[in-house]
Design a protein around this motif. Structure first.
Motif, PDB file in Angstrom:
ATOM      1  N   UNK A   6      33.972  46.831  11.261  1.00 13.80           N
ATOM      2  CA  UNK A   6      33.147  45.837  10.582  1.00 13.80           C
ATOM      3  C   UNK A   6      33.786  44.454  10.717  1.00 13.80           C
ATOM      4  N   UNK A   7      32.997  43.408  10.621  1.00  8.34           N
ATOM      5  CA  UNK A   7      33.428  42.051  10.925  1.00  8.34           C
ATOM      6  C   UNK A   7      34.720  41.628  10.210  1.00  8.34           C
ATOM      7  N   UNK A  74      35.251  48.346   3.847  1.00  6.19           N
ATOM      8  CA  UNK A  74      35.732  49.152   4.974  1.00  6.19           C
ATOM      9  C   UNK A  74      37.143  49.653   4.703  1.00  6.19           C
ATOM     10  N   UNK A  75      37.436  50.830   5.228  1.00  6.23           N
ATOM     11  CA  UNK A  75      38.795  51.366   5.152  1.00  6.23           C
ATOM     12  C   UNK A  75      39.300  51.596   6.566  1.00  6.23           C
ATOM     13  N   UNK A  98      42.067  49.159   2.571  1.00  8.75           N
ATOM     14  CA  UNK A  98      40.685  49.031   2.115  1.00  8.75           C
ATOM     15  C   UNK A  98      40.379  47.545   1.990  1.00  8.75           C
ATOM     16  N   UNK A  99      39.378  47.102   2.718  1.00 10.55           N
ATOM     17  CA  UNK A  99      39.014  45.691   2.785  1.00 10.55           C
ATOM     18  C   UNK A  99      37.662  45.527   2.097  1.00 10.55           C
ATOM     19  N   UNK A 100      37.664  44.921   0.902  1.00  8.36           N
ATOM     20  CA  UNK A 100      36.435  44.662   0.151  1.00  8.36           C
ATOM     21  C   UNK A 100      36.033  43.208   0.372  1.00  8.36           C
ATOM     22  N   UNK A 108      39.193  41.740  -2.040  1.00 11.15           N
ATOM     23  CA  UNK A 108      40.209  42.706  -2.402  1.00 11.15           C
ATOM     24  C   UNK A 108      40.739  43.431  -1.184  1.00 11.15           C
ATOM     25  N   UNK A 109      42.039  43.662  -1.184  1.00 14.95           N
ATOM     26  CA  UNK A 109      42.695  44.413  -0.110  1.00 14.95           C
ATOM     27  C   UNK A 109      43.652  45.388  -0.780  1.00 14.95           C
ATOM     28  N   UNK A 110      43.504  46.672  -0.450  1.00 13.13           N
ATOM     29  CA  UNK A 110      44.395  47.691  -0.984  1.00 13.13           C
ATOM     30  C   UNK A 110      45.138  48.340   0.181  1.00 13.13           C
TER      31      UNK A 110
END
Length: 116
Positions: A6-7, A74-75, A98-100, A108-110
């Protein structure tokens, strides 16, 4: 493999691998939150400092192994390499990111070690 991501996730990987700290921080919303293995980093300026030390100074690269989700959430699972201290880390180091995304920016980035 970034073409299949994803972009926002593709841009995240590209800016890390191309060592582009300005492009990296531009991906994040002003009030974004990074959760790096339980360590919380809040706001774009704090994220800039974290990335300068933990990503760019450590010459981190990310080799994408898998991706799931959509442009908004996306993860990425990938192999992480670089010149950081590897004490106590698995080899190879496989992590999930994980990119929110909200309104076109990472909100958010986890970052976590990948399960088993």
């Amino acid at each position: 493999m970034t073409a299949q991501l994803p972009t926002a996730a593709a841009a995240y990987v590209r800016t890390i691998n191309e060592r582009d700290p300005d492009g990296f921080i531009a991906l994040f919303a002003e009030d974004a939150v990074v959760d790096d293995a339980g360590r919380e980093i809040r706001g774009r300026e704090a994220i800039r400092e974290w990335a300068a030390h933990d990503i760019f100074a450590a010459n981190v690269t990310l080799e994408v192994r898998n991706v799931s989700g959509t442009d908004g959430d996306a993860t990425i699972t990938g192999k992480v390499d670089g010149t950081f201290d590897r004490t106590g880390l698995p080899d190879p180091l496989i992590m999930t990111f994980r990119v929110a995304v909200d309104r076109g920016k990472i909100s958010g980035l986890t970052c976590r070690l990948a399960a088993g």
